[in-house]
Design a protein around this motif. Sequence first.
Motif, PDB file in Angstrom:
ATOM      1  N   HIS A   4      36.208  42.334  71.819  1.00 12.48           N
ATOM      2  CA  HIS A   4      35.675  43.081  72.956  1.00 12.48           C
ATOM      3  C   HIS A   4      35.413  42.118  74.115  1.00 12.48           C
ATOM      4  O   HIS A   4      35.192  40.927  73.926  1.00 12.48           O
ATOM      5  N   LYS A   5      35.415  42.669  75.316  1.00 12.61           N
ATOM      6  CA  LYS A   5      35.198  41.854  76.514  1.00 12.61           C
ATOM      7  C   LYS A   5      33.806  41.225  76.544  1.00 12.61           C
ATOM      8  O   LYS A   5      33.583  40.240  77.232  1.00 12.61           O
ATOM      9  N   ASN A   6      32.860  41.785  75.784  1.00 10.62           N
ATOM     10  CA  ASN A   6      31.518  41.200  75.794  1.00 10.62           C
ATOM     11  C   ASN A   6      31.355  40.108  74.745  1.00 10.62           C
ATOM     12  O   ASN A   6      30.291  39.520  74.614  1.00 10.62           O
ATOM     13  N   ASN A   7      32.400  39.844  73.957  1.00 11.08           N
ATOM     14  CA  ASN A   7      32.351  38.707  73.038  1.00 11.08           C
ATOM     15  C   ASN A   7      32.298  37.400  73.821  1.00 11.08           C
ATOM     16  O   ASN A   7      32.945  37.252  74.862  1.00 11.08           O
ATOM     17  N   VAL A   8      31.494  36.450  73.346  1.00  8.49           N
ATOM     18  CA  VAL A   8      31.520  35.085  73.870  1.00  8.49           C
ATOM     19  C   VAL A   8      32.123  34.213  72.777  1.00  8.49           C
ATOM     20  O   VAL A   8      31.582  34.124  71.673  1.00  8.49           O
ATOM     21  N   PHE A   9      33.246  33.606  73.079  1.00  9.19           N
ATOM     22  CA  PHE A   9      33.947  32.796  72.091  1.00  9.19           C
ATOM     23  C   PHE A   9      33.544  31.333  72.227  1.00  9.19           C
ATOM     24  O   PHE A   9      33.661  30.751  73.313  1.00  9.19           O
ATOM     25  N   HIS A  10      33.057  30.767  71.134  1.00 10.03           N
ATOM     26  CA  HIS A  10      32.693  29.352  71.102  1.00 10.03           C
ATOM     27  C   HIS A  10      33.695  28.617  70.228  1.00 10.03           C
ATOM     28  O   HIS A  10      33.851  28.926  69.045  1.00 10.03           O
ATOM     29  N   PHE A  11      34.378  27.627  70.800  1.00  9.69           N
ATOM     30  CA  PHE A  11      35.419  26.867  70.107  1.00  9.69           C
ATOM     31  C   PHE A  11      34.843  25.557  69.568  1.00  9.69           C
ATOM     32  O   PHE A  11      34.406  24.704  70.346  1.00  9.69           O
ATOM     33  N   VAL A  12      34.837  25.413  68.262  1.00  6.26           N
ATOM     34  CA  VAL A  12      34.421  24.156  67.630  1.00  6.26           C
ATOM     35  C   VAL A  12      35.643  23.246  67.573  1.00  6.26           C
ATOM     36  O   VAL A  12      36.547  23.448  66.774  1.00  6.26           O
ATOM     37  N   LEU A  67      27.529  34.826  69.763  1.00  4.87           N
ATOM     38  CA  LEU A  67      28.780  34.068  69.776  1.00  4.87           C
ATOM     39  C   LEU A  67      29.721  34.526  68.658  1.00  4.87           C
ATOM     40  O   LEU A  67      29.284  34.913  67.577  1.00  4.87           O
ATOM     41  N   VAL A  68      31.012  34.473  68.938  1.00  8.77           N
ATOM     42  CA  VAL A  68      32.048  34.493  67.906  1.00  8.77           C
ATOM     43  C   VAL A  68      32.585  33.070  67.851  1.00  8.77           C
ATOM     44  O   VAL A  68      33.061  32.541  68.864  1.00  8.77           O
ATOM     45  N   VAL A  69      32.482  32.439  66.698  1.00  4.78           N
ATOM     46  CA  VAL A  69      32.842  31.026  66.571  1.00  4.78           C
ATOM     47  C   VAL A  69      34.257  30.887  66.032  1.00  4.78           C
ATOM     48  O   VAL A  69      34.579  31.382  64.950  1.00  4.78           O
ATOM     49  N   ILE A  70      35.104  30.229  66.828  1.00  4.56           N
ATOM     50  CA  ILE A  70      36.470  29.911  66.399  1.00  4.56           C
ATOM     51  C   ILE A  70      36.470  28.434  66.018  1.00  4.56           C
ATOM     52  O   ILE A  70      36.190  27.564  66.846  1.00  4.56           O
ATOM     53  N   ALA A  71      36.758  28.160  64.762  1.00  2.36           N
ATOM     54  CA  ALA A  71      36.658  26.797  64.237  1.00  2.36           C
ATOM     55  C   ALA A  71      38.024  26.133  64.181  1.00  2.36           C
ATOM     56  O   ALA A  71      38.979  26.695  63.635  1.00  2.36           O
TER      57      ALA A  71
END
Length: 445
Positions: A4-12, A67-71
Amino acid sequence: MDIHKNNVFHFVGIKGSGMSSLALLLHQKGYKVQGSDVEKYFFTQHELEKENITMLPFAEENIHDGLVVIAGNAFPDNHIEIQAALKKGLTVIRYHKFLGEFIENFTSIAVTGSHGKTSTTGMLAHILSGITPTSYLIGDGTGHGEPEAVFFAFEACEYRRHFLAYSPDYAIMTNIDFDHPDYYKSIEDVYDAFQTFGMQVKKGIVAFGDDPYLRKLDVTAPIYYYGVNDTDDFQAQNIERSTTGSHFDVSYKNEKIGTFSVPAYGLHNVLNALGVIAISYLEGLDMKKVAEEMLTFNGVKRRFSEKKVNDMIIVDDYAHHPAEIQATIDAARQKYPTKEIIAVFQPHTFTRTIALLDDFAKSLDLADKVYLCDIFGSAREEVGTVKIEDLGAKISKGGAVVHVDNLSPLLDYHDSVIIFMGAGDVQKFEQAYEKLLSSTRKNIM
């Protein structure tokens, strides 16, 4: 997963080549993106900085609700930020798994193979983007998200079988070779991974016809082979290689479909172009438009990137496997047929150096003179018993070891081409040489 557009993606590990590409793509599609990594500078962060994407040093406090965390694949589950996210009950998803789900929204084309993935993905992305809306991820850290994208072109890495997370519509397979010896046991093990991946492709596979392992593929999707032989479905004919690039005709099942020119060097780039042309043809694109777009392809980062400093041509290239070294030297011979070619090579990982020692020596001997840098080890391996001098002893064209604080032997060459090759930090040698050259030859034009 639902995006969704309101997701904040955090890239580890946002500075990784695949991670930075994906971060750029999601940002350009309108998603909120941030990430963390080590503080050391990587060339991939330049584009992230241009887009004002937040990059933080690794820290537990970076992780907060929402956050949605992309590892990144390089970071274990016990990494401080991944652990913090799991404790908070946040969604944590690995890069390759996220991408595998994301591509389902497009006509997806995966580019895979032991060598040539990045250059071929770059060319494919360039050509498709010039004809129809296309999103893409390239292994040089380049990513682009087109809001109305029809196609999704991306690089699919075979390391640790990560590409098995993908079920693309199409796949371009450039070759199957023994690489990543820290993971794969043999060439048969590599083939097994490609065979499994091939079974997941939906519409068709475009594969290099001269590769014996690709010829053995037994999959449900149709396979279209490309190359220079009559046994290939897509065949390059009347190839003319010059100092400005390569010019050739292409036929499909013995019927001419177009004439193309690629402003790149080496036979491998003709073959890369052929794979891209094949995909374009299968999707019904106008071959004249494909030919027009190909004329403006400028290559990708760290693949035969060149500059002139005083009287020397300096080339920076990611080549770190014998087949890639051979292709890079071939490209230099095509563009600069009268110049002396000097190779400066930094092996990447002890496991690869041990496994391919004789092949490295053979490919480096295609240069006129060879210098070596100490082996760049990986964090995922122990220091091996092989030394850089072991490789040097097998090279007939030289093999002397140079150090970043003493590159004076390289000043012996004039009006020549010097190629810095490797997947580690060989660029620091190139930068030191360039600085030394500039300070000692100020009067040479």
